[in-house]
Scaffold this motif. Structure first.
Motif, PDB file in Angstrom:
ATOM      1  N   LYS A 134       0.823  -1.196   0.000  1.00  0.00           N
ATOM      2  CA  LYS A 134       0.000   0.000   0.000  1.00  0.00           C
ATOM      3  C   LYS A 134       0.861   1.252   0.000  1.00  0.00           C
ATOM      4  O   LYS A 134       0.425   2.309  -0.401  1.00  0.00           O
ATOM      5  N   LYS A 135       2.096   1.190   0.459  1.00  0.00           N
ATOM      6  CA  LYS A 135       2.955   2.347   0.557  1.00  0.00           C
ATOM      7  C   LYS A 135       4.083   2.281  -0.465  1.00  0.00           C
ATOM      8  O   LYS A 135       4.549   1.209  -0.811  1.00  0.00           O
ATOM      9  N   ILE A 136       4.543   3.428  -0.935  1.00  0.00           N
ATOM     10  CA  ILE A 136       5.667   3.431  -1.860  1.00  0.00           C
ATOM     11  C   ILE A 136       6.890   4.124  -1.285  1.00  0.00           C
ATOM     12  O   ILE A 136       7.973   4.001  -1.832  1.00  0.00           O
ATOM     13  N   PHE A 137       6.729   4.853  -0.158  1.00  0.00           N
ATOM     14  CA  PHE A 137       7.838   5.659   0.332  1.00  0.00           C
ATOM     15  C   PHE A 137       8.468   5.081   1.577  1.00  0.00           C
ATOM     16  O   PHE A 137       8.415   5.659   2.637  1.00  0.00           O
ATOM     17  N   ILE A 138       9.056   3.895   1.462  1.00  0.00           N
ATOM     18  CA  ILE A 138       9.978   3.424   2.475  1.00  0.00           C
ATOM     19  C   ILE A 138      11.318   4.058   2.137  1.00  0.00           C
ATOM     20  O   ILE A 138      11.815   3.911   1.029  1.00  0.00           O
ATOM     21  N   ALA A 139      11.901   4.747   3.069  1.00  0.00           N
ATOM     22  CA  ALA A 139      13.102   5.525   2.760  1.00  0.00           C
ATOM     23  C   ALA A 139      14.225   4.636   2.289  1.00  0.00           C
ATOM     24  O   ALA A 139      14.541   3.619   2.896  1.00  0.00           O
ATOM     25  N   CYS A 140      14.808   5.006   1.164  1.00  0.00           N
ATOM     26  CA  CYS A 140      15.929   4.240   0.633  1.00  0.00           C
ATOM     27  C   CYS A 140      17.224   4.772   1.230  1.00  0.00           C
ATOM     28  O   CYS A 140      17.373   5.951   1.463  1.00  0.00           O
ATOM     29  N   ASN A 184      -7.086   9.197 -13.206  1.00  0.00           N
ATOM     30  CA  ASN A 184      -7.973   8.063 -12.961  1.00  0.00           C
ATOM     31  C   ASN A 184      -7.261   6.734 -13.172  1.00  0.00           C
ATOM     32  O   ASN A 184      -7.897   5.680 -13.239  1.00  0.00           O
ATOM     33  N   ASN A 185      -5.937   6.794 -13.263  1.00  0.00           N
ATOM     34  CA  ASN A 185      -5.120   5.592 -13.416  1.00  0.00           C
ATOM     35  C   ASN A 185      -4.579   5.197 -12.051  1.00  0.00           C
ATOM     36  O   ASN A 185      -3.816   5.951 -11.442  1.00  0.00           O
ATOM     37  N   SER A 186      -4.968   4.032 -11.563  1.00  0.00           N
ATOM     38  CA  SER A 186      -4.592   3.648 -10.201  1.00  0.00           C
ATOM     39  C   SER A 186      -3.090   3.487 -10.042  1.00  0.00           C
ATOM     40  O   SER A 186      -2.522   3.849  -9.005  1.00  0.00           O
ATOM     41  N   ALA A 187      -2.415   2.950 -11.051  1.00  0.00           N
ATOM     42  CA  ALA A 187      -0.964   2.774 -10.956  1.00  0.00           C
ATOM     43  C   ALA A 187      -0.260   4.119 -10.857  1.00  0.00           C
ATOM     44  O   ALA A 187       0.699   4.288 -10.085  1.00  0.00           O
ATOM     45  N   THR A 188      -0.730   5.085 -11.621  1.00  0.00           N
ATOM     46  CA  THR A 188      -0.149   6.431 -11.560  1.00  0.00           C
ATOM     47  C   THR A 188      -0.374   7.048 -10.189  1.00  0.00           C
ATOM     48  O   THR A 188       0.535   7.675  -9.616  1.00  0.00           O
ATOM     49  N   ASN A 189      -1.561   6.876  -9.655  1.00  0.00           N
ATOM     50  CA  ASN A 189      -1.861   7.456  -8.352  1.00  0.00           C
ATOM     51  C   ASN A 189      -1.047   6.807  -7.241  1.00  0.00           C
ATOM     52  O   ASN A 189      -0.675   7.475  -6.271  1.00  0.00           O
ATOM     53  N   VAL A 190      -0.774   5.515  -7.364  1.00  0.00           N
ATOM     54  CA  VAL A 190       0.093   4.852  -6.394  1.00  0.00           C
ATOM     55  C   VAL A 190       1.483   5.465  -6.440  1.00  0.00           C
ATOM     56  O   VAL A 190       2.105   5.747  -5.410  1.00  0.00           O
ATOM     57  N   ARG A 244       3.390  12.217  -2.443  1.00  0.00           N
ATOM     58  CA  ARG A 244       4.290  13.156  -3.110  1.00  0.00           C
ATOM     59  C   ARG A 244       3.473  14.356  -3.607  1.00  0.00           C
ATOM     60  O   ARG A 244       2.259  14.259  -3.787  1.00  0.00           O
ATOM     61  N   PRO A 245       4.117  15.480  -3.847  1.00  0.00           N
ATOM     62  CA  PRO A 245       3.380  16.678  -4.256  1.00  0.00           C
ATOM     63  C   PRO A 245       2.702  16.505  -5.612  1.00  0.00           C
ATOM     64  O   PRO A 245       3.262  15.911  -6.542  1.00  0.00           O
ATOM     65  N   THR A 246       1.501  17.029  -5.701  1.00  0.00           N
ATOM     66  CA  THR A 246       0.746  17.100  -6.941  1.00  0.00           C
ATOM     67  C   THR A 246       0.180  18.516  -7.078  1.00  0.00           C
ATOM     68  O   THR A 246       0.298  19.330  -6.154  1.00  0.00           O
ATOM     69  N   GLN A 300      -5.905   4.335  -2.481  1.00  0.00           N
ATOM     70  CA  GLN A 300      -7.268   4.079  -2.939  1.00  0.00           C
ATOM     71  C   GLN A 300      -8.290   5.027  -2.313  1.00  0.00           C
ATOM     72  O   GLN A 300      -9.448   5.057  -2.738  1.00  0.00           O
ATOM     73  N   ILE A 301      -7.894   5.803  -1.311  1.00  0.00           N
ATOM     74  CA  ILE A 301      -8.808   6.781  -0.716  1.00  0.00           C
ATOM     75  C   ILE A 301      -8.964   7.946  -1.698  1.00  0.00           C
ATOM     76  O   ILE A 301      -7.998   8.613  -2.043  1.00  0.00           O
ATOM     77  N   ASN A 302     -10.189   8.183  -2.123  1.00  0.00           N
ATOM     78  CA  ASN A 302     -10.425   9.101  -3.238  1.00  0.00           C
ATOM     79  C   ASN A 302     -10.300  10.568  -2.861  1.00  0.00           C
ATOM     80  O   ASN A 302     -10.019  11.407  -3.713  1.00  0.00           O
TER      81      ASN A 302
END
Length: 542
Positions: A2-8, A199-205, A210-212, A269-271
């Motif tokens: 569900k998360k993408i920002f685990i610090a590298c 409306n692309n779920s992969a893009t939103n993940v 991150r800033p939008t 997934q939270i809209n």
């Protein structure tokens, strides 16, 4: 995941070491032409420290500065336990000093984030990447730097504007209005280069956390709504414009269930999330349940860890949750307690106190009451009796307990929203009540009343028939409790220094009194910073 920002850590290792004791060794972890960031994965790793720093203190120290300094949250002592040198009562009664641990720690957190942004921009500017890749990455970092600086401006007022890395001269304090102007300029400059929610779920993940464009619009709306506080000039129509800019993107819409927004399973997934701070067992920082639960309920909730009984809300704040049918009332542990059903609701099976002791009769149901009665050994102390004082103070389960919580860390996986569409509705409603013209967005003619009732309808609450500024402040309390905006709201309404009722005395003499000096609308420049930087000027009243 569900998360993408685990610090590298790979890039952090390359660029994060500032000193060593042996200087005559080969340099092996330094950027050269051959290892500058080039791929998207490289840049994600490079930027990781910005986000790991953000999550490290947002949900505890920063949150305490914003909410425990108000009527929304209180962490009383329990017969001396949880007093921790008085730091929580100092927040509650506005008696903090320039060496308060949160005053120091949050300043270092915020400017540490700004320093990371500046350092990373210096790396990007010296990279061999394309001009387009550099520009988009710099825009992301500048947006995050603006967010950090906004937090500092909101808390401390007159703060330095630091854009260089390394810093060669000690920065001077800048007027709050100048800091405001700088943040606004930075946000407007990066806006064209930031992505919009799609409306692309992969893009939103990939964009999550991150800033939008939506985040920039929301932050500008927050700045414009508070512009009278920050600069002395109100900008309510511009608040409406920024709120409409968020709503113009129809990929933001209210989620059907209020509770879903805050569950441990929340995420991209939270809209209605415009910007959130991600948390899980690898992204530390969210410990709401650890500090504000009720430890006799842990087995009923399905986990076996030690959790606090300490943090709660005040009776006066909880009294606002009084609308028939309102799902938002269910985010509080209050009254007789029952086993949860696993879906954010409860069964009809009571939860009892542990039996077999001299003080607790068998089959005594846990009953949590709003009252706070001072009886203990310290100031702002409720005592520690099992049946009475331990059950005093309504607890928040807005960030519902995480079944994966473990004793070693007691971390929650609930992401914490910074900006969401509900706040956009309420900011727009307030700006209109304060004089801005109503607007129509996506064919929807929006008035303060219709905006409030959108949220009430989602929460299954009784619809409002009218709304004024006082009523809107109460609506913000119901909708945005424990989301780190209460201090900001009370200052804007001129109520931050208004003395809220002290806990019931219960026969105990307590000499605590709230400091009602308006200078408390700003926190002091920390003692540690003043000692090392003579160019900083302390805020009035300290």
């Amino acid at each position: 995941m569900k998360k993408i920002f685990i610090a590298c850590t790979a890039f952090a290792t390359m660029i994060g070491t500032y000193s060593c004791t042996k200087l005559n060794v080969p340099v092996e972890s330094q950027y050269v032409q051959s290892n500058f960031p080039s791929t998207d994965a490289d840049y994600t790793a490079l930027l990781g420290s910005i986000y790991s720093n953000l999550s490290s203190s947002y949900a505890v120290p920063y949150w305490r500065m914003q909410d425990m300094s108000t009527d929304e949250a209180i962490l009383p002592a329990r017969d001396g336990n949880f007093d921790d040198g008085g730091q929580y009562r100092q927040l509650h009664y506005h008696t903090w000093t320039f060496d308060h641990p949160n005053v120091i720690g949050v300043w270092q957190w915020g400017f540490g984030g700004i320093n990371s942004c500046n350092r990373i921009m210096s790396v990007i500017n010296n990279s061999s990447s394309s001009a387009a890749k550099k520009a988009s990455s710099i825009a992301e970092v500048k947006a995050m730097r603006a967010l950090y600086l906004y937090f500092m401006m909101d808390l401390y007022g007159n703060v330095p504007i630091i854009t260089d890395f390394p810093v060669t001269t000690q920065p001077a304090t800048q007027p709050r209005a100048k800091v405001y102007e700088f943040i606004e300029s930075e946000l407007k400059s990066v806006l064209p280069l930031l992505p919009a929610k799609s409306n692309n779920s992969a893009t939103n993940v990939a964009q999550y956390g991150r800033p939008t464009k939506g985040m920039v619009f929301a932050l500008l709306a927050k700045m414009y709504l508070n512009s009278g506080v920050y600069t002395g000039t109100t900008r309510y129509q511009e608040t409406v414009t920024m709120c409409d800019s968020v709503q113009a993107n129809t990929n933001y819409f209210l989620d059907a269930k209020f509770r879903d927004i805050f569950l441990p399973t929340n995420g991209p997934q939270i809209n209605e999330t415009v910007f959130a701070v991600p948390y899980d067992q690898q992204i530390p920082g969210n410990q709401f349940t650890r500090f504000g639960f009720f430890y006799y309920l842990v087995n009923a909730y399905g986990f076996n860890v030690g959790l606090s009984i300490a943090m709660s809300t005040t009776p006066e704040f909880y009294n606002r949750f009084n609308i028939p049918g309102d799902d938002r009332t269910k985010t509080w542990l209050a009254g007789p307690q029952y086993y949860p059903d696993g879906n954010g609701g409860f069964t009809n099976q009571p939860v009892y106190f542990p039996t077999g002791t001299a003080t607790v009769p068998p089959n005594t149901q846990i009953n949590i009451i709003p009252t706070l009665t001072l009886t203990g050994s310290k100031p702002m102390d409720l005592g520690n009796d099992v049946l009475t004082s331990q059950s005093e103070g309504v607890r928040s389960i807005k960030y519902y307990p995480d079944i994966n919580i473990i004793q070693a860390t007691r971390l929650n996986s609930n992401d914490v929203p910074v900006f969401r569409l509900a706040d956009i509705y309420l900011m727009k409603a307030e700006a209109i009540l304060r004089g801005a013209a109503p607007t129509t967005i996506n064919g929807d003619a929006q008035t303060p009343l219709t905006l409030v009732n959108k949220l009430r309808t989602r929460a299954h609450a009784q619809a409002a028939t009218s709304i004024d500024l006082d009523g809107l402040l109460d609506e913000r309390a119901r909708e945005l409790s424990w989301e780190a905006w209460r201090r900001n709201d009370l200052i804007r309404y001129g109520l931050f220094e208004k003395e809220y009722p002290l806990p019931v005395m219960g026969g105990k003499t307590d000499d605590l009194k709230m400091n009602t000096d308006p200078t408390r609308r700003l926190y002091p420049i920390p003692s540690t910073e003043l000692k090392t930087n003579p160019n900083l000027k302390q805020n009035p009243g300290y």
